[in-house]
Every structure is written in structure tokens, then in C-alpha cells.
Scaffold this motif. Structure first.
Motif, PDB file in Angstrom:
ATOM      1  N   PRO A 134       5.463 -30.833  26.004  1.00 27.44           N
ATOM      2  CA  PRO A 134       5.519 -31.037  27.459  1.00 27.44           C
ATOM      3  C   PRO A 134       4.473 -30.223  28.213  1.00 27.44           C
ATOM      4  O   PRO A 134       3.889 -30.719  29.184  1.00 27.44           O
ATOM      5  N   THR A 189       1.457 -29.405  27.599  1.00 27.28           N
ATOM      6  CA  THR A 189       0.116 -29.979  27.639  1.00 27.28           C
ATOM      7  C   THR A 189       0.138 -31.490  27.833  1.00 27.28           C
ATOM      8  O   THR A 189      -0.857 -32.161  27.609  1.00 27.28           O
ATOM      9  N   LEU A 190       1.267 -32.009  28.245  1.00 30.23           N
ATOM     10  CA  LEU A 190       1.429 -33.451  28.522  1.00 30.23           C
ATOM     11  C   LEU A 190       1.040 -34.292  27.296  1.00 30.23           C
ATOM     12  O   LEU A 190       0.514 -35.386  27.427  1.00 30.23           O
ATOM     13  N   TYR A 191       1.317 -33.754  26.122  1.00 30.45           N
ATOM     14  CA  TYR A 191       0.829 -34.365  24.890  1.00 30.45           C
ATOM     15  C   TYR A 191       1.934 -35.118  24.165  1.00 30.45           C
ATOM     16  O   TYR A 191       3.072 -34.662  24.093  1.00 30.45           O
ATOM     17  N   PRO A 201      -6.739 -28.935  26.291  1.00 25.03           N
ATOM     18  CA  PRO A 201      -5.427 -28.806  26.934  1.00 25.03           C
ATOM     19  C   PRO A 201      -4.630 -27.596  26.480  1.00 25.03           C
ATOM     20  O   PRO A 201      -3.870 -27.025  27.270  1.00 25.03           O
ATOM     21  N   SER A 242      -3.500 -25.319  29.866  1.00 18.39           N
ATOM     22  CA  SER A 242      -2.117 -25.223  30.335  1.00 18.39           C
ATOM     23  C   SER A 242      -1.739 -23.782  30.678  1.00 18.39           C
ATOM     24  O   SER A 242      -0.606 -23.517  31.070  1.00 18.39           O
ATOM     25  N   TRP A 282      -7.107 -31.636  34.832  1.00 21.51           N
ATOM     26  CA  TRP A 282      -5.938 -32.318  34.276  1.00 21.51           C
ATOM     27  C   TRP A 282      -5.878 -33.780  34.711  1.00 21.51           C
ATOM     28  O   TRP A 282      -5.536 -34.661  33.933  1.00 21.51           O
ATOM     29  N   SER A 336       6.631 -34.445  33.750  1.00 22.42           N
ATOM     30  CA  SER A 336       6.018 -34.391  32.419  1.00 22.42           C
ATOM     31  C   SER A 336       6.204 -33.048  31.740  1.00 22.42           C
ATOM     32  O   SER A 336       6.375 -32.988  30.524  1.00 22.42           O
ATOM     33  N   VAL A 337       6.167 -31.943  32.504  1.00 22.03           N
ATOM     34  CA  VAL A 337       6.220 -30.635  31.849  1.00 22.03           C
ATOM     35  C   VAL A 337       7.636 -30.077  31.737  1.00 22.03           C
ATOM     36  O   VAL A 337       7.896 -29.220  30.897  1.00 22.03           O
ATOM     37  N   ARG A 345      10.462 -31.630  31.002  1.00 21.27           N
ATOM     38  CA  ARG A 345      11.360 -32.286  30.058  1.00 21.27           C
ATOM     39  C   ARG A 345      10.596 -32.741  28.836  1.00 21.27           C
ATOM     40  O   ARG A 345       9.389 -32.937  28.883  1.00 21.27           O
ATOM     41  N   ASN A 353       5.031 -38.722  28.584  1.00 23.46           N
ATOM     42  CA  ASN A 353       3.746 -38.218  28.122  1.00 23.46           C
ATOM     43  C   ASN A 353       3.058 -39.156  27.131  1.00 23.46           C
ATOM     44  O   ASN A 353       1.975 -38.847  26.649  1.00 23.46           O
ATOM     45  N   ARG A 382       1.585 -44.104  30.626  1.00 16.30           N
ATOM     46  CA  ARG A 382       0.768 -43.692  31.764  1.00 16.30           C
ATOM     47  C   ARG A 382      -0.259 -44.763  32.116  1.00 16.30           C
ATOM     48  O   ARG A 382      -0.545 -45.022  33.276  1.00 16.30           O
TER      49      ARG A 382
END
Lengths: 267, 305
Positions: free
Chosen positions: A64, A66-68, B99, B103, B172, B211-212, B214, B219, B224
Motif C-alpha cells: 500500500p 508505494t501503491l504497488y 517508489p 514513499s 507520484w 490506496s495507502v 488499506r 492499486n 486505475r
């Protein structure tokens, strides 16, 4: 594509679609990789479909922070996955299961009565078997970070809460000469974990007082621990009375049957 | 980045927590530290850079290789880059930012040290870093600075680096847009996808927040791509995008995630799902709005009472 219901076999056993079937998962985690073994019992129709190539084992990886997200497929029940430190940071999760790789029809064989009236059309990309969400970081690895402290004597430890980075973890300070041992010794990590759990009542109390509406704090890790304890029916720090036992809670928190295996030496 | 050592991380956490506490925490010396920081900012970018090096334990001889900025930024460009500026940044940073580092608030704060030293945040760093939004107290200006340098994670959580740090946000958005384009069966370019994500800061914040916080199927780059494709005509110039509708459409799409794996679903099916999700989102939001109005009317004092 139909979004009609598809019978689902879930690892947690809550779904009754496949009454005689059982799905379990074993995970072995090494540095930046994992071996995920799926074990399917009592579902011969699914086994046949796997052999015929209509279904494949899959492991989805999610980070989550790193939105990966990525998916690895395997014809074998043992699926090996890897991830790069460039792509992930913080907690990484895996979701194993079985996916349809092409459309086909399911007969009623092995399914509960409600599915037996007519064949079920399964479109491509449907999950038929799903495992629980698992962190590839052990709880100790994700919650604790070990540091040397020159002011401590050999064998001493202190555990301090840290919320830098947006989630809760604990800095565990030990004597410098003990650091390497502590990083390997499971009993030391469990002791630190118990000390961390013992701070939960105070953390929750402080953050509830500080929040605008008294709601729970923004610590996803703490919320997941709480949810898991509830699943295990173990008293949490939010329950009435004095039943919360940090030692009991911490030592009950192995979320999956896994081992952290150090990389083998090249020699 | 080798300079993000454990020691630097500890110093960074201590520095941030010494300047901004969560509500309810008390620190008698915090105001003094905040005022020291304000005074430092007033002295200009090189002094602020030196202060940051000192706070993070980065010696003056430690070299920081930051990705380049296209030019010296004005305060408004820095605080809210226009779409073309975000594109230029993402183009120049291709392959330079990953990434796993992006982050982390510390990463962006360290990059700011280099940009300040090079004068790229401009001379009016008080306007760039302190002003805007809530900025009438020292506390508020301090929080603005911490957010913009890299994010205020211990207060706002993991979302902060994605939405509060303008240059981090730019990267991002470009990164997410590029991934979406790559999974759109050539229906989207990375520029078109990025434009949609740039169309509304609130919409981006809601998407990033879901997105971050949960372990969400949101993702998946395919979901998307479908979401962005549905809103492909959105841009700031055309009026942006409704943040609630954008978020709810993504959430409705994600409900399919427990049943299907989006990477195997044909693109034409995905965009149909996104269109249906947008319609469902509209219906749900309208119903919720009616319910709120009814509740408000119910609570209003009746005439004669």
C-alpha cells in the motif's frame, strides 16, 4: 462480462460453496522473495480444471505504501514470488488463490446444493479459491526495529514507541555487542514484542484523547493487530476489565505458519 | 540512497516530532524550536539548507545527488506546479526516482537540501514553504514547511508524502499515470493519464488516501487505467473532476476485486465496468445527499416550537 456470483472456496472456511473442500496455504519467506504453497483438498473438479489448464495458481503482491500491486501465476501449487526494494517500502502483503485463465462452465460436482441447478459460467479472471491476506513481514519484523545503545549493559533492553513514517512501530534498544544476536534470536524478539504490546493501552488512550473526535488513531498496524486478536478471541487492550495480557496477545500473533530464513552463505 | 542511514532516520523523526506534535501531546520547548525554524527560513535558502543538514546529521561534505529541477521555481510554481511543469519534472526524473524511496518523507526532505543549496526553490522560500492554506500561527507555518519538504507522516500518516509535498506529489502522479497508460491497451498515453490525476488535488488526495491506508485492490494498475480512462476528458482547464465522484467510482470498481483479477479482464470489459461504476457512484452519492438533506430537515426546529 458477467459479474454474477461464482462459487468461492476461501481459506477462512466462511464460504459454504464447496462444503467438502479445504484450502490451506504455507508460506516461506526469504529476503525479498517468498515461496507460497497452496494445498487444496476435497475439490476434484477444481483439480481437473487445473490439470486442463482452465485454472492457475496465483499470488497477488500488494504494498500500500508505494501503491504497488503485481500478480504472479503458476501451473504448480508452489508459487515463487519476488519483489524489488525499488518497488516496495514498509509492509508487503500477499493474497494467494486460484484464478480462471479462460472461460469455462462449472458443473455441480462438489458444490453446495444452491449451485447445482445449472452449470455456472465462469469468465476469465475469476477467483475460485482465495487465501487470507498475509504480511510477508513477520509481526516482529514489521513492528520492531533494533538499534544499539551504548548506555545499556549487556542483556538490558528498552522499547520505545515510534510513529515516524506514518505507522506505529517500536525501536528496541540493546547493548551494541548484543545487536547481532538479538536480530537472530527469536526469544529476544518475542520479549520485545511483549513489551511493545504492553504499551498499547497507553498509546490508544493518548491518541484517543488527542484526536479531534476521539476516534481511533491512524495506526494501521495497530488496527490489524486488534482485528486479528478479535478473530482469535483473545482479549484486547480495548476490552473492559483487566483481561488484556500483553504476553498472551503477543505470543498468539503468528499470522501464518512461516519461517524467516536467512540467506545462505555463498561458501 | 546511502545517506538515508538509520541514524539519519532517527534524527529526522526526532526533528519532525520536536516541531509538530499530534493533538494532545505537550512539549514546552516546541514553540521555541518552531520560532528558531521560522528565523532560519527568513535568512534564506542556503541557511535553511545548512540547518537541515545539521538537524539530519548530514555533514557539509556529504554530497546529495538530487534529480534536477527544470528551473528556479516561483513560490506558486513550487506549491502547486502546473501540469506542464509536472510533466517536465517527471520526464527529467525518469529512472532517477523509485517508489521504494519516494514513499519516504525523509527522502524528499534530503532532496530539498540539495535544491535549496542550488537555489532552485527560489529566494522567497518563506512564501514557498510557509504560506498558503492555514498560515496565521507559527505552528501552522511550521506544519506547512514540514509537509512541503516531504510530508508530516507522524501526524497525517503515509498519505502525507503523496499529497502534501508538491514535488513528491508531482512525481507520484506522473508515476501512477505512466503505470495506468502501460496497462490501458494503448488507450491512454502517460501524459493523458497524468493530466487526469492533475485535474484535481482533492481527487488525487482521495485516490491516494484509499490506496495507502488499506491493502486494496485499487492499486492494480489495470483498475486505475480503467478509472482514469473513464475520466479522460478531465483537466484543470476543463473544470477538474469531482473528487467525491472520482473516489466513489474507484471504490465501486474495487468491489469487484474480491471476485476477479483485473489483469486478465479484457480492456473493453474493464472500461465498461468503469462506466457502470461511475453510474453507480452517481446514484449512491445522490441518494446520500438526499438522505443528508432529509436528516437536516428533520432536525430543523419546527415553526411554532
Amino acid at each position: 462480462m458477467t459479474t454474477g456470483a461464482i462459487p468461492l472456496l476461501h481459506e477462512d472456511g466462511q464460504s459454504l460453496d464447496w462444503p467438502s473442500a479445504r484450502y490451506t496455504v504455507k508460506v516461506i519467506v526469504t529476503d525479498r522473495s517468498a515461496e507460497v504453497e497452496s494445498v487444496l483438498e476435497g475439490a476434484p473438479q477444481l483439480e481437473t480444471l487445473i490439470a486442463a489448464g482452465h485454472l492457475q495458481w496465483a499470488v497477488e503482491l500488494r504494498c500500500p505504501k508505494t501503491l504497488y500491486s503485481s500478480v504472479t501465476y503458476s501451473d504448480s501449487a508452489i508459487c515463487k514470488i519476488q519483489w524489488s526494494p525499488d518497488q516496495v517500502d514498509g509492509d508487503v502483503y500477499i493474497l494467494p488463490g486460484l484464478i480462471s485463465t479462460g472461460p469455462f462452465s462449472l458443473s455441480g460436482e462438489g458444490l453446495s446444493q444452491v449451485w447445482k441447478e445449472q452449470p455456472v459460467d465462469v469468465p476469465i479472471g475469476s477467483w475460485l479459491v482465495r487465501g487470507d491476506v498475509r504480511s510477508v513481514n513477520s509481526l516482529a519484523a514489521s513492528l520492531l526495529k533494533f538499534y544499539p545503545d551504548v548506555s545499556l549493559e549487556t542483556g538490558e533492553m528498552r522499547v520505545v514507541r515510534d510513529t515516524g513514517g506514518g505507522d506505529l512501530h517500536f525501536n528496541v534498544y540493546v547493548a551494541a555487542e548484543m545487536l547481532e544476536t538479538c536480530l537472530r534470536e527469536r526469544n529476544v524478539q518475542v520479549a520485545a514484542l511483549i513489551a511493545a504490546f504492553a504499551q498499547f493501552p497507553q498509546i490508544d488512550k493518548q491518541d484517543a484523547e488527542g484526536a479531534d473526535d476521539g476516534a481511533s488513531p491512524q495506526y494501521p498496524r495497530m488496527q490489524r493487530i486488534f482485528d486479528r486478536l478479535r478473530e482469535l478471541e483473545i482479549p484486547t487492550w480495548l476490552d473492559d476489565g483487566d483481561e488484556f495480557d500483553p504476553a498472551r496477545a503477543a505470543t498468539a500473533m503468528e499470522r501464518f505458519d512461516s519461517q524467516i530464513v536467512a540467506d545462505e552463505d555463498d561458501d | 540512497m546511502d545517506i538515508l542511514s538509520q541514524e539519519t532516520r532517527q534524527l529526522f523523526s526526532a526533528w519532525q516530532e520536536g516541531l509538530a506534535k499530534k493533538k494532545g501531546d505537550r512539549d514546552e520547548d516546541m514553540i521555541e524550536r518552531q520560532e528558531e525554524l521560522m528565523h532560519t527560513v527568513e535568512q534564506g535558502p542556503s541557511v535553511l539548507a545548512g540547518y537541515l543538514r545539521d538537524q539530519l546529521g548530514l555533514g557539509t561534505d556529504v554530497s546529495i545527488k538530487a534529480p534536477p529541477l527544470p528551473r528556479k521555481l516561483t513560490p506558486s510554481e513550487y506549491r502547486d506546479p502546473c501540469f506542464q511543469l509536472e510533466r517536465d519534472i517527471c520526464r527529467d526524473w525518469q529512472g532517477l526516482v523509485q517508489p521504494g524511496l519516494a514513499s519516504q518523507p525523509l527522502y524528499w526532505t534530503v532532496l530539498h537540501v540539495a535544491w535549496l543549496e542550488e537555489g532552485l526553490i527560489g529566494d522567497q522560500i518563506d512564501v514557498a514553504l510557509l504560506s498558503g492554506g492555514r498560515d496565521s500561527t507559527v505552528e501552522e507555518r511550521t506544519r506547512n514547511l514540514l509537509r512541503r519538504l516531504g510530508g508530516l507522516a507522524h501526524v497525517r500518516g503515509k498519505i502525507s508524502v503523496l499529497v502534501n509535498c508538491p514535488l513528491g506529489r508531482a512525481w507520484w502522479r506522473g508515476y501512477v499515470g505512466q503505470l495506468a497508460a502501460e496497462h490501458s491497451s494503448d488507450a491512454l498515453t502517460s501524459e493523458a493519464a497524468h493530466r487526469v490525476l492533475h485535474a484535481s488535488n482533492p481527487a488525487w488526495e482521495k485516490l491516494a488516501g484509499d490506496s495507502v491506508r488499506r491493502v486494496t485492490v485499487n492499486n492494480r494498475p489495470e483498475i486505475r487505467a480503467a478509472l482514469i480512462y473513464h475520466f479522460r476528458d478531465a483537466s484543470r482547464e476543463s473544470g477538474g473532476v469531482d473528487a467525491d465522484h472520482f473516489q466513489r467510482t474507484a471504490q465501486v470498481l474495487a468491489r469487484h476485486g474480491s471476485l476477479i483479477s483485473f489483469d486478465l479482464v479484457p480492456w473493453t470489459t474493464l472500461i465498461e465496468m468503469a462506466a457502470n461504476a461511475a453510474q453507480t457512484a452517481t446514484t449512491e452519492l445522490e441518494r446520500e445527499a438526499r438522505q443528508r438533506e432529509q436528516e437536516k430537515a428533520r432536525r430543523r426546529p419546527q415553526k411554532g416550537q
